[in-house]
Design an enzyme around this catalytic site. Structure first.
Site, PDB file in Angstrom:
ATOM      1  N   HIS A  16       9.034  -2.646  -5.768  1.00  0.00           N
ATOM      2  CA  HIS A  16       8.579  -2.770  -4.521  1.00  0.00           C
ATOM      3  C   HIS A  16       9.075  -3.934  -3.523  1.00  0.00           C
ATOM      4  O   HIS A  16       9.538  -3.609  -2.553  1.00  0.00           O
ATOM      5  CB  HIS A  16       7.083  -2.962  -4.257  1.00  0.00           C
ATOM      6  CG  HIS A  16       6.193  -1.852  -4.898  1.00  0.00           C
ATOM      7  ND1 HIS A  16       5.327  -2.058  -6.060  1.00  0.00           N
ATOM      8  CD2 HIS A  16       6.214  -0.662  -4.618  1.00  0.00           C
ATOM      9  CE1 HIS A  16       4.782  -0.635  -6.130  1.00  0.00           C
ATOM     10  NE2 HIS A  16       5.159  -0.016  -5.319  1.00  0.00           N
ATOM     11  N   SER A 127       3.576   0.604 -10.480  1.00  0.00           N
ATOM     12  CA  SER A 127       2.469  -0.170 -10.872  1.00  0.00           C
ATOM     13  C   SER A 127       1.718   0.416 -12.033  1.00  0.00           C
ATOM     14  O   SER A 127       0.870  -0.299 -12.587  1.00  0.00           O
ATOM     15  CB  SER A 127       1.808  -0.029  -9.618  1.00  0.00           C
ATOM     16  OG  SER A 127       2.262  -0.402  -8.459  1.00  0.00           O
TER      17      SER A 127
END
Ligand code: PNS
Length: 164
Positions: A16, A127
């Site tokens: 990210h 994640s």
């Protein structure tokens, strides 16, 4: 160009962060928008996810971290954004993102989505993988930035040995 990078960021990974850095270079302002979805359980609270992202991006002067709930298309208009940024790792990411981009564009045809191909070094990082590895006590230091590794370890700290 005002770019909007939405996501759950539960938690933000180095993948990210790479997308944030690259998107910030091609936009005048990058809004990282953290989704608050009351229907979806997250490991980290909205405040925790926002705070970690602020910590990770405070040196990037054209990056702002915000939160949102509801439709991304509405946020897009509210922020006067010009494009939505999404990172794409795999073909299945691409298929999902194409559907999101088309759905957003059918709601508002002015919504343009830009896909940033993941750095090959980060193709395996998500994640979900971070949470799974951390839950079982695995080393996630190559998946999340040093600034937030303590938060991840603390969240998944175990008192008992998990064997099943
Ligand atoms: O990090 P994620 O979980 O892959 O991000 C998904 C996100 C936040 C981009 C997506 O769930 C989203 O845009 N949610 C808001 C509701 C919405 O507008 N959905 C798409 C059109 S129906």
């Amino acid at each position: 160009m005002i770019a909007l990078y939405p996501g759950s960021f539960d938690p933000a990974t180095i993948g990210h962060l790479d997308v944030i850095k690259r998107a910030s270079l091609i936009s005048d302002k990058l809004l990282v928008a953290v989704l608050h979805n009351a229907n979806k359980a997250t490991a980290f609270t909205l405040d925790e996810r926002v705070e970690m992202l602020k910590r990770l991006t405070h040196k990037l002067k054209n990056v702002e971290v915000i939160s949102f709930s509801g439709l991304l298309a509405d946020l897009f208009v509210k922020c006067k954004a010009n494009a939505i940024i999404r990172g794409v790792r795999t073909i299945s990411d691409y298929e999902r993102e194409l559907v999101y981009a088309s759905a957003n564009r059918s709601i508002n045809e002015k919504i343009e989505s830009l896909f940033i191909p993941a750095d090959p070094a980060y193709l395996h990082i998500s994640s979900t993988i971070v949470k799974e590895a951390a839950y079982f006590g695995g080393d996630v230091s190559k998946m999340v930035s040093p600034e937030i590794i303590g938060d991840v370890k603390k969240k998944f700290a175990v008192k008992d040995q998990r064997e099943d």
